[in-house]
Motif scaffolding. Sequence first.
Motif, PDB file in Angstrom:
ATOM      1  N   GLU A 258       0.786  -1.240   0.000  1.00 16.88           N
ATOM      2  CA  GLU A 258       0.000   0.000   0.000  1.00 16.88           C
ATOM      3  C   GLU A 258       0.817   1.288   0.000  1.00 16.88           C
ATOM      4  N   LEU A 259       2.088   1.231  -0.432  1.00 16.64           N
ATOM      5  CA  LEU A 259       2.791   2.479  -0.685  1.00 16.64           C
ATOM      6  C   LEU A 259       2.255   3.073  -1.984  1.00 16.64           C
ATOM      7  N   CYS A 260       1.849   4.326  -1.920  1.00 18.90           N
ATOM      8  CA  CYS A 260       1.339   5.038  -3.095  1.00 18.90           C
ATOM      9  C   CYS A 260       2.256   6.245  -3.320  1.00 18.90           C
ATOM     10  N   PRO A 261       3.319   6.084  -4.097  1.00 22.33           N
ATOM     11  CA  PRO A 261       4.382   7.091  -4.146  1.00 22.33           C
ATOM     12  C   PRO A 261       3.928   8.439  -4.690  1.00 22.33           C
ATOM     13  N   THR A 262       4.555   9.486  -4.169  1.00 20.69           N
ATOM     14  CA  THR A 262       4.356  10.851  -4.646  1.00 20.69           C
ATOM     15  C   THR A 262       5.734  11.467  -4.886  1.00 20.69           C
ATOM     16  N   GLU A 263       5.782  12.775  -5.085  1.00 19.97           N
ATOM     17  CA  GLU A 263       7.073  13.442  -5.249  1.00 19.97           C
ATOM     18  C   GLU A 263       7.877  13.438  -3.953  1.00 19.97           C
ATOM     19  N   ASN A 264       7.214  13.245  -2.825  1.00 26.33           N
ATOM     20  CA  ASN A 264       7.898  13.144  -1.531  1.00 26.33           C
ATOM     21  C   ASN A 264       8.467  11.739  -1.403  1.00 26.33           C
ATOM     22  N   ILE A 265       9.779  11.605  -1.466  1.00 27.64           N
ATOM     23  CA  ILE A 265      10.395  10.280  -1.469  1.00 27.64           C
ATOM     24  C   ILE A 265      10.690   9.751  -0.062  1.00 27.64           C
ATOM     25  N   ALA A 266      10.488  10.590   0.958  1.00 25.29           N
ATOM     26  CA  ALA A 266      10.775  10.139   2.321  1.00 25.29           C
ATOM     27  C   ALA A 266       9.957   8.898   2.706  1.00 25.29           C
ATOM     28  N   PRO A 267       8.648   8.824   2.392  1.00 28.84           N
ATOM     29  CA  PRO A 267       7.903   7.605   2.713  1.00 28.84           C
ATOM     30  C   PRO A 267       8.417   6.367   1.974  1.00 28.84           C
ATOM     31  N   ASP A 268       8.911   6.547   0.743  1.00 29.29           N
ATOM     32  CA  ASP A 268       9.483   5.422   0.007  1.00 29.29           C
ATOM     33  C   ASP A 268      10.684   4.871   0.764  1.00 29.29           C
ATOM     34  N   PHE A 269      11.511   5.782   1.264  1.00 33.41           N
ATOM     35  CA  PHE A 269      12.695   5.371   2.005  1.00 33.41           C
ATOM     36  C   PHE A 269      12.309   4.720   3.328  1.00 33.41           C
ATOM     37  N   LEU A 270      11.274   5.258   3.980  1.00 32.81           N
ATOM     38  CA  LEU A 270      10.795   4.634   5.224  1.00 32.81           C
ATOM     39  C   LEU A 270      10.420   3.179   4.971  1.00 32.81           C
ATOM     40  N   ALA A 271       9.698   2.925   3.891  1.00 30.22           N
ATOM     41  CA  ALA A 271       9.288   1.556   3.580  1.00 30.22           C
ATOM     42  C   ALA A 271      10.498   0.660   3.335  1.00 30.22           C
ATOM     43  N   ALA A 272      11.462   1.168   2.569  1.00 29.80           N
ATOM     44  CA  ALA A 272      12.673   0.391   2.289  1.00 29.80           C
ATOM     45  C   ALA A 272      13.448   0.105   3.571  1.00 29.80           C
ATOM     46  N   LYS A 273      13.585   1.115   4.412  1.00 30.18           N
ATOM     47  CA  LYS A 273      14.316   0.968   5.675  1.00 30.18           C
ATOM     48  C   LYS A 273      13.596  -0.011   6.605  1.00 30.18           C
ATOM     49  N   LEU A 274      12.273   0.044   6.614  1.00 27.28           N
ATOM     50  CA  LEU A 274      11.492  -0.883   7.434  1.00 27.28           C
ATOM     51  C   LEU A 274      11.766  -2.324   7.024  1.00 27.28           C
ATOM     52  N   ILE A 275      11.788  -2.580   5.734  1.00 26.19           N
ATOM     53  CA  ILE A 275      12.068  -3.930   5.235  1.00 26.19           C
ATOM     54  C   ILE A 275      13.460  -4.371   5.678  1.00 26.19           C
ATOM     55  N   TYR A 276      14.442  -3.492   5.503  1.00 28.44           N
ATOM     56  CA  TYR A 276      15.813  -3.851   5.869  1.00 28.44           C
ATOM     57  C   TYR A 276      15.941  -4.058   7.377  1.00 28.44           C
ATOM     58  N   LYS A 277      15.255  -3.235   8.157  1.00 25.81           N
ATOM     59  CA  LYS A 277      15.247  -3.395   9.617  1.00 25.81           C
ATOM     60  C   LYS A 277      14.691  -4.761  10.010  1.00 25.81           C
ATOM     61  N   LEU A 278      13.552  -5.130   9.426  1.00 24.66           N
ATOM     62  CA  LEU A 278      12.928  -6.384   9.795  1.00 24.66           C
ATOM     63  C   LEU A 278      13.787  -7.572   9.370  1.00 24.66           C
ATOM     64  N   LEU A 279      14.427  -7.467   8.227  1.00 24.06           N
ATOM     65  CA  LEU A 279      15.371  -8.514   7.821  1.00 24.06           C
ATOM     66  C   LEU A 279      16.566  -8.568   8.776  1.00 24.06           C
TER      67      LEU A 279
END
Length: 286
Positions: A258-279
């Motif tokens: 449910e990431l719906c990207p916009t010009e603000n890339i900070a949420p995209d990075f949050l999602a990526a970081k969350l995945i890496y954190k959980l791994l």
Amino acid sequence: MSKSIPYNFGGLEDKFLNYENSKIVVLPVPFDKTSSWIKGSDRGPRAIIEASMNMELYDLETNTEVYKNGIFTSEEILSISSEEMIECVYDRVTELIKDGKFVVTLGGEHTVSLPAIKANHNIYDNISILNLDAHSDMRDSYLDNKYSHACVMARVKEITDNIISIGIRSLDSSELDKINKNDTFFAKDICGSENWMGEAISKLNQNVYISIDLDVFDPSIMPSTGTPEPGGLDWYTVITFLNEVCKNKNLIGFDVVELCPTENIAPDFLAAKLIYKLLSYKFSLS
């Protein structure tokens, strides 16, 4: 899908991208057919992967570099209907698990979680589903579609009753008699506290599959979703809880949707970081 530009989670070097040697597989599923408000979650997987190329690959909290386990990014699964997507994702996740891979599925709308959950449930015994979401998603049907993103947990409940939901703060009155309130941790009761975490973990079976709808986060840090809902969880609450889950249970797989990207890339990075954190949490304990 063209791979003329780098398209792998973490932007890893080739030696960490070999399928045979990778313990982790990231499976992108850019599917968005039933979103009922803001469209665009089909662009979520690519936005997450592109953002992940800018992460530091050393995790300070766990003192680990999980990428050294190998993270292979699979080809995208492209589908024209919910039924086709469900069949294709189920088959692919099943194949990956049987190959001994830890699978991270990237949506797309929340319906993407259904076949990934079904595949894990059909292989692993003693499994619980840990659902982080703003919405209960327990409608039997929405807009005449039983595979709507608003119905995903109703479909999961047909597979297993062992669903623990975290962060819920929005539902229709028709869902009240379908949710198990003893297994639902509403956002209003848990925001700003960690006291609930032990109770939630105690309700989980040993094997845990986690489904993360990014709207579980407060829109102040995660505005890029199709259905933003005020009053969500913060970053440290979520990662503290996920770390405790990994310490106490066996994480068998997860999805982020449910990431719906916009010009603000900070949420995209949050999602990526969350995945890496959980791994990092998962493999620091393996």
